[in-house]
Write a protein that holds these residues in place. Structure first.
Motif, PDB file in Angstrom:
ATOM      1  N   UNK A 253      -8.630   5.871   3.529  1.00  0.00           N
ATOM      2  CA  UNK A 253      -7.303   4.817   3.113  1.00  0.00           C
ATOM      3  C   UNK A 253      -6.007   5.766   2.753  1.00  0.00           C
ATOM      4  N   UNK A 254      -4.964   5.369   3.402  1.00  0.00           N
ATOM      5  CA  UNK A 254      -3.627   6.118   3.311  1.00  0.00           C
ATOM      6  C   UNK A 254      -2.698   4.974   2.287  1.00  0.00           C
ATOM      7  N   UNK A 255      -1.881   5.585   1.443  1.00  0.00           N
ATOM      8  CA  UNK A 255      -1.186   4.800   0.474  1.00  0.00           C
ATOM      9  C   UNK A 255       0.088   4.432   1.280  1.00  0.00           C
ATOM     10  N   UNK A 256      -0.129   3.189   2.309  1.00  0.00           N
ATOM     11  CA  UNK A 256       1.003   2.520   2.854  1.00  0.00           C
ATOM     12  C   UNK A 256       2.030   1.790   1.847  1.00  0.00           C
ATOM     13  N   UNK A 257       3.221   1.446   2.231  1.00  0.00           N
ATOM     14  CA  UNK A 257       4.054   0.744   1.320  1.00  0.00           C
ATOM     15  C   UNK A 257       3.309  -0.546   1.031  1.00  0.00           C
ATOM     16  N   UNK A 258       2.467  -1.095   1.829  1.00  0.00           N
ATOM     17  CA  UNK A 258       1.615  -2.439   1.315  1.00  0.00           C
ATOM     18  C   UNK A 258       0.626  -2.061   0.621  1.00  0.00           C
ATOM     19  N   UNK A 259       0.142  -0.935   0.192  1.00  0.00           N
ATOM     20  CA  UNK A 259      -1.036  -0.505  -0.641  1.00  0.00           C
ATOM     21  C   UNK A 259      -1.981   0.428   0.404  1.00  0.00           C
ATOM     22  N   UNK A 260      -3.206   0.875  -0.504  1.00  0.00           N
ATOM     23  CA  UNK A 260      -3.961   1.529   0.345  1.00  0.00           C
ATOM     24  C   UNK A 260      -4.555   0.861   1.454  1.00  0.00           C
ATOM     25  N   UNK A 261      -4.712   1.464   2.382  1.00  0.00           N
ATOM     26  CA  UNK A 261      -5.507   0.596   3.515  1.00  0.00           C
ATOM     27  C   UNK A 261      -6.009   1.691   4.684  1.00  0.00           C
ATOM     28  N   UNK A 262      -6.879   1.186   5.318  1.00  0.00           N
ATOM     29  CA  UNK A 262      -7.605   2.056   6.277  1.00  0.00           C
ATOM     30  C   UNK A 262      -7.019   2.784   7.539  1.00  0.00           C
TER      31      UNK A 262
END
Ligand code: ATP
Length: 466
Positions: A253-262
């Motif tokens: 999971x990467x730390x995207x602007x919308x939160x950690x996601x797969x």
């Protein structure tokens, strides 16, 4: 500091020609995007980096490019027709549809706050289609929801044509389709996307060690394309949340602007798929029709010696069939692209109160490797020299080299910073006599004077990361 705000990134991607809403002149289609002049380069570069690292740099991999349209029995026996579902609810007040497993509170509508929601029901995410000119049963097919199944159904074909022994893998990149209940977060969750998938076949019992090794291999790859390990969380998926085929899965999971996601799932798919296809193929007695082989030869399995020590001494003993276990690292191209864009995005304060936006891509991913520009666009001898240098650089095969004849070097630097071009090469009047050009580095903004004779080697060195 990577970007924190998706809106800024979406605007840049639109303004500079990376990503457009699909069919936007007709109002667009949610969950579908088209990739523009720079987007297609970035996407191709990410895929090429994956293929180079996962296929060419290894000695235990083969490639495949399977059909996008899938046989109904393939998806029946892979379990997708029955279980490739997401839980769907609908708000009786505003008719919004939601995926309950992604809601903060499944009892409250995300759109209007109503508690008047239908009980969740299983919604199958595969796109069903009619195949051929006859409608009705027998003509249905599916757009594949993952590329993996063609790897499994071709297992025997690849084995027979390459003489591989376990362990080995088959890699494939290509489109996949999922009728997502809600497409959101820009290109993160879309209905048409590309996957980069590996099915790595091992002896049962060696699956757990292979799973751990692939986790490390894949983390190192993400790092190599500029996605920092410190911004990736490894989620050991809870038993109850595992896909129908999985014994254990690590989600990255990467730390995207919308939160950690797969961004990638690395699953131990066991012998689920090869085993099921073999079993049902035998039951249906289909093999005889589709291949000249007899049943046992068409099994999606390998033959191993009962006594490996004797076999090593050249003694031909009895053999048995083994269905391999499979480790599957499966990454999405759009999600990779989004993570790469987020990591690369940088805003920098400059002297004099000014600022600049830079996409600090790794050079091998940059859509444009170098821009060659004449100092003035109305001086034919400068333009001709720039064209000559561009042509020579283009032949190196490093990717796109751009001839930029805008004639305003300051403005061109700004534009190329914003699209992540690592090098800008300016041809000025002195270049015609001293045979040197000015080379400006995107990240440091330093400029050096370089003999034209050294230019190709210099650009190659930067793009290849030396
Ligand atoms: P999610 O939980 O986000 O729906 P998933 O677990 O269903 O994803 P997988 O089935 O493991 O996803 O698919 C492997 C990879 O394919 C994902 O890690 C992701 O990078 C990519 N992928 C899956 N669904 C989508 C989608 N709708 N849009 C873009 N990429 C996707």
């Amino acid at each position: 500091m990577p970007i924190q705000d998706m809106k800024t990134l979406v605007a840049l991607c639109q303004r500079r020609g990376f990503i457009f809403q699909s069919a936007d002149i007709y109002g667009g289609m949610k969950g579908l995007y088209d990739f523009g002049p720079l987007g297609v380069e970035l996407k191709n570069n990410i895929k090429a980096a994956w293929w180079r690292a996962m296929v060419y740099a290894r000695d235990d991999m083969e490639g495949l490019d399977g059909a996008i349209i899938g046989h109904p029995l393939m998806f029946k026996y892979s379990g997708h027709t029955e279980t490739f579902n997401d839980p769907l609810t609908e708000c009786l007040d505003c008719q919004a549809r939601m995926r309950t497993d992604k809601m903060a509170d499944p009892s409250v509508c995300e759109t209007c706050g109503s508690k008047n929601l239908l009980p969740p029901r299983a919604f199958n995410m595969m796109f069903k289609m009619q195949y051929g000119p006859t409608e009705g049963s027998g003509s249905e097919a599916y757009l594949r929801p993952e590329t993996a199944q063609h790897i499994f159904t071709n297992f025997k074909n690849v084995l027979d044509t390459t003489s591989r022994k376990l362990p080995f893998g088959i890699a494939q990149m290509g489109k996949a389709y999922r009728n997502e209940i809600i497409a959101r977060n820009f290109i993160f969750r879309v209905r048409e996307f590309e996957q980069m998938e590996i099915e790595y076949f091992v002896m049962p019992g060696q699956d757990e060690a292979a799973h751990e090794a692939w986790l490390e291999t894949r983390l190192a790859w993400w790092e190599s394309i500029g996605v920092s390990r410190s911004r990736i969380k490894i989620k050991d998926v809870a038993k109850g949340d595992l896909a129908h085929y999985s014994k254990r899965t690590y989600d990255l999971e990467y730390a995207f602007p919308h939160g950690y996601d797969e961004i990638e799932g690395i699953a131990n798919r066991t012998d689920f798929d090869l085993g099921n296809h073999t079993k049902h193929q035998a039951e249906l007695n289909l093999t005889a029709k589709v291949t000249p082989n007899n049943h046992s030869n068409a099994r999606l399995a390998v033959q191993i010696d009962e006594d490996p020590e004797a076999a090593a001494k050249g003694i031909n003993g009895p053999k048995r069939w083994v269905v391999p276990f499979v480790i599957e690292p499966s990454a999405g191209v759009e999600r990779a692209m989004l993570a790469v864009l987020c990591e690369a995005y940088t805003e920098e304060a400059l002297e004099g109160g000014d600022s600049r936006t830079v996409l600090k891509f790794k050079p091998h991913l940059a859509p444009i490797k170098a821009a060659v520009m004449p100092l003035a666009r109305n001086k034919p001898e400068l333009v001709a020299k720039a064209q000559e240098l561009k042509n020579s650089l283009q032949k190196l095969g490093l990717g796109r080299i751009m001839l930029d004849t805008s004639g305003n070097v300051g403005k061109a630097y700004r534009k190329h910073d914003e699209v992540g071009t690592p090098l800008c090469i300016t041809v000025d009047f002195d270049s015609l006599t001293d045979q040197q050009v000015t080379v400006r580095d995107r990240d440091t903004m330093t400029q050096i004077r370089l003999p034209i004779a050294e230019l190709n080697a210099y650009v190659r060195g930067v793009v290849e990361g030396n």
